[in-house]
Design a protein around this motif. Structure first.
Motif, PDB file in Angstrom:
ATOM      1  N   THR A 557       0.803  -1.095   0.032  1.00  0.00           N
ATOM      2  CA  THR A 557       0.049   0.004   0.220  1.00  0.00           C
ATOM      3  C   THR A 557       0.961   1.425  -0.061  1.00  0.00           C
ATOM      4  O   THR A 557       1.942   1.408   0.513  1.00  0.00           O
ATOM      5  CB  THR A 557      -1.006  -0.079   1.008  1.00  0.00           C
ATOM      6  OG1 THR A 557      -1.731   1.169   1.255  1.00  0.00           O
ATOM      7  CG2 THR A 557      -0.120  -0.184   2.801  1.00  0.00           C
ATOM      8  N   VAL A 558       0.392   2.339  -0.406  1.00  0.00           N
ATOM      9  CA  VAL A 558       1.038   3.623  -0.715  1.00  0.00           C
ATOM     10  C   VAL A 558       0.306   4.475  -0.212  1.00  0.00           C
ATOM     11  O   VAL A 558       0.704   5.803  -0.148  1.00  0.00           O
ATOM     12  CB  VAL A 558       1.527   3.836  -2.219  1.00  0.00           C
ATOM     13  CG1 VAL A 558       2.786   3.068  -2.705  1.00  0.00           C
ATOM     14  CG2 VAL A 558       0.213   4.071  -3.050  1.00  0.00           C
ATOM     15  N   ALA A 559      -0.776   4.631   0.466  1.00  0.00           N
ATOM     16  CA  ALA A 559      -1.879   5.350   1.079  1.00  0.00           C
ATOM     17  C   ALA A 559      -1.087   5.998   2.155  1.00  0.00           C
ATOM     18  O   ALA A 559      -0.871   5.355   3.129  1.00  0.00           O
ATOM     19  CB  ALA A 559      -3.260   4.653   1.171  1.00  0.00           C
ATOM     20  N   ASN A 560      -1.592   7.167   2.133  1.00  0.00           N
ATOM     21  CA  ASN A 560      -1.105   8.070   3.414  1.00  0.00           C
ATOM     22  C   ASN A 560      -1.733   7.701   4.755  1.00  0.00           C
ATOM     23  O   ASN A 560      -3.154   7.597   4.519  1.00  0.00           O
ATOM     24  CB  ASN A 560      -0.975   9.365   3.169  1.00  0.00           C
ATOM     25  CG  ASN A 560      -0.032  10.348   2.565  1.00  0.00           C
ATOM     26  OD1 ASN A 560       1.000   9.797   2.193  1.00  0.00           O
ATOM     27  ND2 ASN A 560      -0.407  11.451   2.062  1.00  0.00           N
ATOM     28  N   GLY A 561      -1.233   7.434   5.629  1.00  0.00           N
ATOM     29  CA  GLY A 561      -1.980   7.126   7.018  1.00  0.00           C
ATOM     30  C   GLY A 561      -2.023   5.635   7.162  1.00  0.00           C
ATOM     31  O   GLY A 561      -2.410   5.068   8.237  1.00  0.00           O
ATOM     32  N   SER A 562      -1.304   4.637   6.277  1.00  0.00           N
ATOM     33  CA  SER A 562      -1.340   3.237   6.427  1.00  0.00           C
ATOM     34  C   SER A 562      -0.371   3.027   7.669  1.00  0.00           C
ATOM     35  O   SER A 562       0.682   3.423   7.579  1.00  0.00           O
ATOM     36  CB  SER A 562      -0.867   2.691   4.925  1.00  0.00           C
ATOM     37  OG  SER A 562      -1.693   2.950   4.087  1.00  0.00           O
ATOM     38  N   GLN A 563      -0.957   2.237   8.507  1.00  0.00           N
ATOM     39  CA  GLN A 563      -0.096   1.845   9.751  1.00  0.00           C
ATOM     40  C   GLN A 563       0.939   0.822   9.327  1.00  0.00           C
ATOM     41  O   GLN A 563       0.905  -0.150   8.678  1.00  0.00           O
ATOM     42  CB  GLN A 563      -0.759   1.320  10.832  1.00  0.00           C
ATOM     43  CG  GLN A 563      -0.104   1.153  12.123  1.00  0.00           C
ATOM     44  CD  GLN A 563      -0.891   1.061  13.210  1.00  0.00           C
ATOM     45  OE1 GLN A 563      -2.169   0.989  13.161  1.00  0.00           O
ATOM     46  NE2 GLN A 563      -0.446   1.223  14.625  1.00  0.00           N
ATOM     47  N   ALA A 564       2.124   1.308   9.902  1.00  0.00           N
ATOM     48  CA  ALA A 564       3.453  -0.030   9.529  1.00  0.00           C
ATOM     49  C   ALA A 564       2.946  -1.180  10.387  1.00  0.00           C
ATOM     50  O   ALA A 564       2.512  -1.008  11.478  1.00  0.00           O
ATOM     51  CB  ALA A 564       4.537   0.683   9.903  1.00  0.00           C
ATOM     52  N   VAL A 565       3.569  -2.370   9.987  1.00  0.00           N
ATOM     53  CA  VAL A 565       3.232  -3.577  10.592  1.00  0.00           C
ATOM     54  C   VAL A 565       4.664  -4.611  10.628  1.00  0.00           C
ATOM     55  O   VAL A 565       5.422  -3.907   9.629  1.00  0.00           O
ATOM     56  CB  VAL A 565       2.031  -4.256  10.044  1.00  0.00           C
ATOM     57  CG1 VAL A 565       0.771  -3.601  10.370  1.00  0.00           C
ATOM     58  CG2 VAL A 565       2.380  -4.897   8.660  1.00  0.00           C
ATOM     59  N   ASN A 645       2.892 -11.821  12.119  1.00  0.00           N
ATOM     60  CA  ASN A 645       2.788 -11.100  11.351  1.00  0.00           C
ATOM     61  C   ASN A 645       1.337 -10.113  11.350  1.00  0.00           C
ATOM     62  O   ASN A 645       0.414 -10.633  11.889  1.00  0.00           O
ATOM     63  CB  ASN A 645       2.401 -11.741   9.809  1.00  0.00           C
ATOM     64  CG  ASN A 645       3.631 -12.347   9.377  1.00  0.00           C
ATOM     65  OD1 ASN A 645       4.874 -11.798   9.374  1.00  0.00           O
ATOM     66  ND2 ASN A 645       3.798 -13.631   8.313  1.00  0.00           N
ATOM     67  N   GLY A 646       1.720  -8.860  11.181  1.00  0.00           N
ATOM     68  CA  GLY A 646       0.629  -8.204  11.182  1.00  0.00           C
ATOM     69  C   GLY A 646       0.380  -7.259  12.481  1.00  0.00           C
ATOM     70  O   GLY A 646      -0.401  -6.203  12.701  1.00  0.00           O
ATOM     71  N   THR A 647       1.714  -7.692  13.356  1.00  0.00           N
ATOM     72  CA  THR A 647       1.577  -6.680  14.616  1.00  0.00           C
ATOM     73  C   THR A 647       1.808  -5.286  14.129  1.00  0.00           C
ATOM     74  O   THR A 647       2.674  -4.960  13.294  1.00  0.00           O
ATOM     75  CB  THR A 647       2.840  -7.407  15.401  1.00  0.00           C
ATOM     76  OG1 THR A 647       2.559  -8.437  15.708  1.00  0.00           O
ATOM     77  CG2 THR A 647       2.961  -6.383  16.730  1.00  0.00           C
ATOM     78  N   ARG A 648       1.108  -4.197  14.788  1.00  0.00           N
ATOM     79  CA  ARG A 648       1.287  -2.927  14.296  1.00  0.00           C
ATOM     80  C   ARG A 648       2.329  -1.924  15.284  1.00  0.00           C
ATOM     81  O   ARG A 648       2.755  -2.534  16.264  1.00  0.00           O
ATOM     82  CB  ARG A 648      -0.036  -2.312  14.748  1.00  0.00           C
ATOM     83  CG  ARG A 648      -1.408  -2.917  14.064  1.00  0.00           C
ATOM     84  CD  ARG A 648      -2.848  -2.275  14.333  1.00  0.00           C
ATOM     85  NE  ARG A 648      -2.758  -2.516  15.962  1.00  0.00           N
ATOM     86  CZ  ARG A 648      -4.072  -2.488  16.700  1.00  0.00           C
ATOM     87  NH1 ARG A 648      -5.140  -1.890  15.811  1.00  0.00           N
ATOM     88  NH2 ARG A 648      -4.108  -2.932  17.758  1.00  0.00           N
ATOM     89  N   MET A 649       2.933  -1.249  14.463  1.00  0.00           N
ATOM     90  CA  MET A 649       3.930  -0.528  14.869  1.00  0.00           C
ATOM     91  C   MET A 649       3.531   0.916  15.377  1.00  0.00           C
ATOM     92  O   MET A 649       2.617   1.717  14.787  1.00  0.00           O
ATOM     93  CB  MET A 649       4.968  -0.134  13.798  1.00  0.00           C
ATOM     94  CG  MET A 649       5.440  -1.468  12.779  1.00  0.00           C
ATOM     95  SD  MET A 649       6.294  -2.680  13.941  1.00  0.00           S
ATOM     96  CE  MET A 649       7.431  -1.570  14.664  1.00  0.00           C
ATOM     97  N   ILE A 650       3.926   1.156  16.801  1.00  0.00           N
ATOM     98  CA  ILE A 650       3.526   2.129  17.704  1.00  0.00           C
ATOM     99  C   ILE A 650       4.750   3.131  18.063  1.00  0.00           C
ATOM    100  O   ILE A 650       5.965   2.413  17.949  1.00  0.00           O
ATOM    101  CB  ILE A 650       2.566   1.967  18.593  1.00  0.00           C
ATOM    102  CG1 ILE A 650       3.308   0.969  19.632  1.00  0.00           C
ATOM    103  CG2 ILE A 650       1.315   1.343  17.913  1.00  0.00           C
ATOM    104  CD1 ILE A 650       2.348   0.734  20.795  1.00  0.00           C
ATOM    105  N   LEU A 651       4.526   4.029  18.788  1.00  0.00           N
ATOM    106  CA  LEU A 651       5.586   4.818  19.522  1.00  0.00           C
ATOM    107  C   LEU A 651       5.266   4.310  21.158  1.00  0.00           C
ATOM    108  O   LEU A 651       4.269   4.096  21.372  1.00  0.00           O
ATOM    109  CB  LEU A 651       5.577   6.373  19.471  1.00  0.00           C
ATOM    110  CG  LEU A 651       5.959   6.787  17.696  1.00  0.00           C
ATOM    111  CD1 LEU A 651       5.900   8.388  18.047  1.00  0.00           C
ATOM    112  CD2 LEU A 651       7.369   6.391  17.605  1.00  0.00           C
TER     113      LEU A 651
END
Length: 665
Positions: A557-565, A645-651
Motif C-alpha cells: 500500500t502507498v496510501a498516506n496514513g497506512s500503519q506500519a506492521v 505477522n500483522g503486529t502494528r507499529m507504534i511509539l
C-alpha cells in the motif's frame, strides 16, 4: 522426476560443471532438444534483448469533450491526428471514452447504439479509424452502471451502461465491431463494492473466451484508479492499469500539482515489464492551465515512467508548439523504449531535488530526469554509480534541446529551473552483474542463492527461448513477494535464446527467484538470470530482534496514513528504507515513516506519509538497537511485544525490550 542436481550455479562455476557433464557423457539438455548441449545456451546478457510491446500512444476523448462525443467529433480528431504528424510520430490509437453509449440493449442483451450519434453503428467508427491507419479504442464499466450514471457531465445521467452480466457478450461485440482497445472503468463496481482483483480477472477470462470465438484480441485497460492495489495483480490481467485517480476532473483547469501526484503514485517498478504498464492517466499537454515548460515537464515525467501517452487536448485546434512537444522524437523514444521498464528514483541529496533513472535497451544506456520540485533554480548532479554504471566517463545528451552536452567523469551536473526538470540520456559502461544458469530440465526453474550486497531494486535480465508463434507466459516471484506474470515474445525457434528484463526487489544476502508456469499457457524455456544492482535504490530493512520480521506496509500500500506492521522479511520495496541525511526513513522513494499526526504520546501510530521535512518524520538510530522519533523521543515499538505477522507499529516509552530493538540490514 526429482532433480538431483542443484537448480542453479553461479556463472563462475558453470563452465566447470559443463565440462564435468561432457566428460561423463551426460545429456544435460535442460528440457531442450537433446542435440543442443547445455554449453550452447547463452548467458543472460543485454545484447540478446528482445523488444516488448511498448505502452500505447494515441488520443482519448474525455479530457476535452467529456460525454459530448459522436462520429463527427471522432472523425475530426482522427483526421487531425494524421494531418498534424502525430500519427507518423507513433500516436496510433483513437479512444472513445465515457458517453458514447446511452445504455440501451436489445431483446438479446446486445448493445443497441444510438445511430443518430453513430451513423452506421460502432463498426463504422472502427472501420473509419482503420482506414486512416489508426487503431480504435472503446469504453465500458465493470459494474451495472457506468460513470456517466453517477457523474453526468454534458449529457444526462445514463443508466445501465456498464457491462456487468454481459462481460463476454460485450467483449465479443467490441471485437466484432473491429475495436482494438477497451478501457474498463469502475464507477459501477465501486458503488456495488465489487472486489477489484476478482472482477477484473473475471473480465480477463471473459476476454479470452470472447477471443476464442472471434479470433480478435483487445488491449485491456484496467481503470479502478489503484484502489485495489493494481500493481500487485494487474500485470497479465490487463495490459495497462491505472495507479491513481483522474489527473483532471470535468470542468477543472490543468495544473502541475495533480500531474506530480499521479507521477508519484504511479511508480511501481516491479509491476512494469514485458509489455505490461502502469498507467498514470491521460495527458493534459496543450490544455488550459499549462504553459510550454509545464507541458514539457509533463511529457518528461510520463516518458521516464514509461507510461501510456494518450493525449487529451483538442487536436484540431492545437498550436504548433503543443504538436512539437507531443511529437518530440527523443522523448517518445524514451517512453517507447523496447526494454519496457519504468524509471526509479536513485537520489535525493537535497529535499525535493530528485534524480530518476530509466534503464534503456542496449548496454550502458540510461534516461535520467533531474526533477527540481523547489521554488528556486538549483544545481543538480546525477552520479553514474547510482544508475548501475561504472564510474568511467559517459556521454550525455540533453533530450529537449537535442544537443550533446559532452562526456563527463563520474557524473554530470547542470542547473535545473524551479519547478521544472532536465531530461537526459546517458551512454556509459554497464556495471558488473552476476549470472545464474539453470542446469535442470525445468522450463520454469527456481534460482536459489541469488545474492545481493544490499536491499534494493535490481535489474534482472531473463534469458529464455520461445519456439512458438505467440507470446508465452510465466510468473516470477522473489522470496515471499507477489508473483508477477511476465510475457515472453517468440524468439524464432526453441534453440534461439533472447532476453527480457524486469526490475525486481531483492533483500540483502540470499534470495530465491522462482519462475512458474501460467495455467493455460505454454511456458517459455527460462535458461538464466543476470542480476545487476541499481545502487541509487539501495536501502535497509528494519528487522526486529524478537522474530526476525521486518517493518512492512501491507500489500504494498502507498496510501498516506497506512500503519506500519511487522511481516516476514522478503526484500520487497515496501520493506526497504533509505536513510537520508535529513534523518528520514524513506520508503517507495517519496514516502516517510511518520509519527501519525505529530503525536508524542505512548501508542501513537507509526504510519506512511508524504515526506515533508517535519520533525515527526525524523528518526535517530541508536547504538543499542533502538530507533527513536525526534519529535517525541519515544521508541519504534512492536505493539504489546507481539511477534506475529500483522503486529502494528507504534511509539512507546523506551524500555530496552526486544520489541524495541532493530537491526538495519
Amino acid at each position: 522426476m526429482p532433480h538431483t542436481r542443484p537448480s542453479w550455479i553461479h556463472l563462475i562455476a558453470a563452465p566447470v560443471l559443463t565440462l564435468v557433464l561432457a566428460l561423463a557423457g551426460l545429456a544435460a539438455t535442460g528440457g531442450r532438444p537433446p542435440t543442443v548441449p547445455l554449453n550452447a545456451e547463452p548467458a543472460a546478457v543485454s545484447t540478446t534483448q528482445i523488444g516488448v510491446t511498448p505502452p500505447p500512444l494515441g488520443w482519448a476523448s474525455w479530457n476535452t469533450f467529456a460525454s459530448s462525443i459522436d462520429f463527427n467529433v471522432i472523425k475530426q480528431q482522427a483526421d487531425a491526428l494524421v494531418s498534424s504528424g502525430m500519427a507518423a510520430a507513433g500516436y496510433d490509437h483513437i479512444n472513445l471514452d465515457d458517453g458514447w453509449w446511452q445504455g440501451a440493449r436489445d431483446a438479446n442483451g446486445n448493445i443497441a447504439v444510438n445511430e443518430s450519434l453513430w451513423p452506421g453503428g460502432m463498426k463504422a467508427v472502427a472501420d473509419y479509424l482503420h482506414g486512416r491507419g489508426l487503431k480504435a479504442g472503446i469504453y465500458t464499466d465493470a459494474g451495472k452502471q457506468g460513470c456517466g450514471f453517477y457523474y453526468p457531465t454534458t449529457r444526462p445521467a445514463t443508466p445501465n451502461s456498464g457491462m456487468e452480466g454481459h462481460y463476454q457478450q460485450d467483449l465479443e461485440s467490441f471485437q466484432r465491431w473491429g475495436f482494438d482497445y477497451v478501457k474498463i472503468d469502475f464507477c459501477g463496481g465501486r458503488e456495488e463494492k465489487l472486489n477489484q482483483e476478482a472482477t477484473y480477472k473475471a473480465i480477463a477470462a471473459a476476454h479470452e473466451a470472447a477471443s476464442a470465438v472471434t479470433g480478435r484480441r483487445l488491449v485491456l485497460s484496467v481503470c479502478e484508479w489503484g484502489t485495489g492495489l493494481t500493481w500487485n495483480w494487474a500485470p497479465g490481467t490487463g495490459d495497462l492499469w491505472r495507479t491513481s485517480n483522474d489527473i483532471i476532473f470535468y470542468g477543472q483547469t490543468a495544473d502541475t500539482t495533480k500531474m506530480l501526484t499521479n507521477f508519484d503514485q504511479g511508480i511501481h517498478p516491479a509491476a512494469q515489464h514485458t509489455g505490461y504498464t502502469n498507467d498514470l492517466d491521460m495527458l493534459m499537454v496543450g490544455m488550459n492551465g499549462l504553459n510550454a515548460a509545464q507541458n514539457r515537464l509533463h511529457m518528461s515525467l510520463w516518458a521516464i515512467s514509461g507510461a501510456p501517452l494518450l493525449a487529451g487536448n483538442n487536436l484540431a485546434t492545437m498550436s504548433s508548439t503543443t504538436r512539437d512537444i507531443l511529437t518530440q522524437p527523443e522523448v517518445l523514444a524514451i517512453d517507447q523504449d523496447r526494454r519496457g521498464l519504468q524509471g526509479v528514483k536513485v537520489a535525493e541529496d537535497t529535499r525535493n531535488l530528485q534524480v530518476y533513472s530509466k534503464v534503456l535497451a542496449g548496454t550502458g544506456k540510461r534516461a535520467v530526469l533531474l526533477l527540481n520540485r523547489t521554488g528556486s533554480a538549483a544545481q543538480m548532479t546525477v552520479r553514474w554509480a547510482d544508475l548501475g554504471l561504472t564510474t568511467a566517463s559517459a556521454s550525455v545528451r540533453n533530450v529537449w534541446s537535442r544537443a550533446d552536452v559532452g562526456s563527463s567523469g563520474t557524473g554530470y551536473t547542470t542547473s535545473v529551473p524551479a519547478n521544472d526538470a532536465v531530461l537526459l540520456t546517458v551512454s556509459g559502461t554497464e556495471a558488473a552483474g552476476d549470472t545464474y544458469e539453470d542446469t535442470t530440465a525445468a522450463a520454469t526453474p527456481t534460482f536459489t542463492g541469488v545474492t545481493a550486497g544490499a536491499a534494493g531494486t535490481k535489474l534482472v535480465d531473463v534469458t529464455y527461448a520461445n519456439g512458438g508463434s505467440t507470446v508465452r507466459k510465466a510468473t516470477v516471484q522473489v522470496n515471499g513477494q507477489y508473483a508477477y506474470q511476465l510475457a515472453f515474445p517468440p524468439t524464432g525457434s526453441a534453440t534461439t535464446y533472447r532476453t527480457v528484463s524486469i526490475l525486481a526487489h531483492l533483500a540483502k544476502g540470499t534470495n530465491t527467484v522462482r519462475f512458474a508456469a501460467v495455467p493455460g499457457s505454454t511456458a517459455p524455456d527460462v535458461d538464466a538470470v543476470r542480476v545487476q544492482s541499481i545502487p541509487g535504490t539501495n536501502g535497509v530493512a528494519l528487522v526486529t530482534a524478537t522474530a526476525n520480521r521486518c517493518v512492512d506496509f501491507a500489500m504494498n500500500t502507498v496510501a498516506n496514513g497506512s500503519q506500519a506492521v511487522l511481516w516476514d522479511c522478503s526484500g520487497g520495496r515496501n520493506e526497504t528504507f533509505t536513510q537520508t541525511s535529513r534523518n528520514e526513513l524513506v520508503v517507495y522513494g517519496t514516502k516517510c515513516l511518520d509519527a501519525s499526526g505529530g503525536g508524542t504520546a505512548n501508542g501513537t501510530k507509526v504510519v506512511l506519509w508524504d515526506c515533508g521535512n517535519a520533525t515527526n518524520q525524523k528518526w535517530t538510530v541508536n547504538s543499542n538497537g533502538s530507533i527513536t522519533n525526534n519529535a517525541s523521543g519515544l521508541c519504534l515499538d512492536a505493539e504489546g511485544g507481539a511477534v506475529a505477522n500483522g503486529t502494528r507499529m507504534i511509539l512507546w516509552s523506551c524500555n530496552g525490550q526486544n520489541n524495541q530493538r532493530w537491526t538495519l540490514n
